[in-house]
Design an enzyme around this catalytic site. Structure first.
Site, PDB file in Angstrom:
ATOM      1  N   LYS A 167      50.787  48.744  43.223  1.00 61.33           N
ATOM      2  CA  LYS A 167      49.866  48.437  41.978  1.00 61.33           C
ATOM      3  C   LYS A 167      49.122  49.749  41.810  1.00 61.33           C
ATOM      4  CE  LYS A 167      47.751  45.697  39.171  1.00 61.33           C
ATOM      5  NZ  LYS A 167      48.379  45.232  37.920  1.00 61.33           N
ATOM      6  N   ASP A 199      52.155  42.546  40.114  1.00 60.64           N
ATOM      7  CA  ASP A 199      51.841  41.245  39.384  1.00 60.64           C
ATOM      8  C   ASP A 199      53.031  41.098  38.580  1.00 60.64           C
ATOM      9  OD1 ASP A 199      51.206  43.698  38.180  1.00 60.64           O
ATOM     10  OD2 ASP A 199      49.369  43.121  37.407  1.00 60.64           O
ATOM     11  N   ASP A 223      53.237  40.593  52.481  1.00 59.32           N
ATOM     12  CA  ASP A 223      52.997  39.114  53.126  1.00 59.32           C
ATOM     13  C   ASP A 223      53.009  38.146  51.845  1.00 59.32           C
ATOM     14  OD1 ASP A 223      52.061  37.442  54.882  1.00 59.32           O
ATOM     15  OD2 ASP A 223      50.022  38.065  55.229  1.00 59.32           O
ATOM     16  N   ASP A 227      55.975  35.021  50.808  1.00 55.12           N
ATOM     17  CA  ASP A 227      55.519  33.666  50.676  1.00 55.12           C
ATOM     18  C   ASP A 227      55.879  32.899  49.184  1.00 55.12           C
ATOM     19  OD1 ASP A 227      54.459  33.638  53.200  1.00 55.12           O
ATOM     20  OD2 ASP A 227      52.780  32.500  52.799  1.00 55.12           O
TER      21      ASP A 227
HETATM   22  N1  GGG Z   1      54.280  33.638  62.195  1.00 58.18           N
HETATM   23  C1  GGG Z   1      53.563  34.046  61.169  1.00 58.18           C
HETATM   24  C2  GGG Z   1      52.095  33.781  61.292  1.00 58.18           C
HETATM   25  O1  GGG Z   1      51.597  33.283  62.014  1.00 58.18           O
HETATM   26  N2  GGG Z   1      51.635  34.005  60.051  1.00 58.18           N
HETATM   27  C3  GGG Z   1      50.213  33.565  59.672  1.00 58.18           C
HETATM   28  C4  GGG Z   1      49.632  34.742  59.152  1.00 58.18           C
HETATM   29  O2  GGG Z   1      48.405  34.694  58.688  1.00 58.18           O
HETATM   30  N3  GGG Z   1      50.289  35.884  59.028  1.00 58.18           N
HETATM   31  C5  GGG Z   1      49.884  37.160  58.365  1.00 58.18           C
HETATM   32  C6  GGG Z   1      50.986  38.316  58.512  1.00 58.18           C
HETATM   33  O3  GGG Z   1      51.883  38.196  58.628  1.00 58.18           O
HETATM   34  O4  GGG Z   1      50.564  39.385  58.513  1.00 58.18           O
END
Ligand code: GGG
Length: 326
Positions: A167, A199, A223, A227
């Site tokens: 970005k 974005d 991250d 997802d």
């Molecule tokens: N197994 C991955 C986990 O516990 N994710 C929760 C989380 O908040 N992860 C933040 C990240 O992956 O930096």
């Protein structure tokens, strides 16, 4: 040769899917010695510490670590554990599998997420009753290290190049440095790149994921966008990850603790078992890693499946089916 594996289930469904992955690793003809340790919300409630020193030491000395999930204490657990293994990149493949009802069944992406800095560097302050601040850190050295890894990854996997997601039109200094450094390294290495604003990437990947392959991005973007990609392929129960360092690695599902289903025995173990396959490959056992992946893929296609994928099987039943296929 014996490989010492730290096993840190963490909280919530981490305590259900991590033993499932250990069961699969035990079915391989590889000499593993497992060492289990606590971390997360539950151990903090008991002892006041989310990451006991012995857990941190274990991850720092084991050949590889298998981690489950962290909840409210994620920042106190995952970030130091990644540091303990000196991980600079989080590899997150997002692949759609045959037989799984995916929004975009043509999705086949790999996110290479910067793993040490950005807004996850931990510099947050409460300045007053009204004002809180966060300092975003981007260094040339971390961006360069990630870019070198990305170039190796593209070359080893015969990919055409990679996309830099950033970005830099708003975060001119930090993401400007990230984009320029990564592009410069790729250029030096003769690796093709293109770039997309994060974005715009979010929209474009939903509409047409096939236009992307390997995606290199800053920490928070990696991250969030991975997802998002989980949503395209059928859910978070399918995405594994590898936190790679020069000598050690920490392997964990992309999902968190899933408090809504924790304790019910129905968590999808696929993401953690696929993470275990990445662990096995990291240790040099490519054939065994591929065998685990194939067993997971066959089980996803033919069943049994957990409820998140439309089935009614338990974590144990899916794990047993994967072990049987191995
Ligand atoms: N197994 C991955 C986990 O516990 N994710 C929760 C989380 O908040 N992860 C933040 C990240 O992956 O930096």
């Amino acid at each position: 040769m014996t490989h010492d594996i730290a096993v840190i289930p963490g909280d919530g469904i981490g305590t259900e899917v991590t033993p499932a992955a250990v069961e699969v690793l035990e079915a391989l003809e590889i000499d593993f010695e497992f060492h289990e340790a606590d971390a997360g919300d539950a151990v903090k409630a008991e002892t006041g510490e989310a990451l006991p020193e012995e857990t941190d030491d274990l991850a720092a000395s084991a050949d590889a670590t298998l981690f489950g999930a962290a909840g409210d204490t994620a920042a106190d657990v995952i970030l130091p554990l990644r540091e303990a293994v000196d991980s600079f990149v989080n590899v997150r493949p997002a692949t759609a599998y045959p037989g799984i009802d995916a929004v975009r069944p043509e999705t086949d992406l790999v996110f290479l997420r910067e793993n040490t800095e950005g807004v996850y560097a931990g510099h947050e302050d409460r300045l007053s009753e009204d004002v809180s601040t966060l300092t975003r850190v981007v260094t040339e050295s971390a961006s360069r290290r990630l870019a070198e890894f990305a170039c190796d990854y593209v070359e080893d996997g015969a990919h055409d190049g990679f996309t830099i997601v950033h970005k830099a039109n708003v975060m001119r200094e930090t993401d400007g440095r990230f984009r320029d450094t990564v592009a410069e390294v790729a250029d030096e290495r003769g690796v093709a790149t293109d770039e997309v604003l994060m974005d715009a990437f979010a929209t474009r990947v939903c509409l047409d994921p096939e236009q992307f392959d390997v995606v290199v991005c800053p920490n928070l973007a990696g991250d969030v966008l991975s997802d998002l990609a989980a949503g395209l392929v059928g859910g978070l129960g399918l995405l594994p990850s590898a936190n790679v360092g020069p000598e050690r690695g920490l392997f964990e599902p992309v999902h968190g603790t899933a408090p809504d289903i924790a304790g019910e025995g129905i968590a999808n173990p696929a993401a953690t078992i696929l993470s275990a396959a990445m662990l096995v490959e990291f240790l040099g056992y490519d054939e065994a890693g591929a065998a685990v992946r194939e067993a997971v893929e066959a089980t996803l296609e033919e069943g049994p499946r957990t409820p998140d994928l439309g089935g009614d099987a338990s974590t144990d039943e899916v794990t047993a089916a994967i072990v049987d296929r191995l």
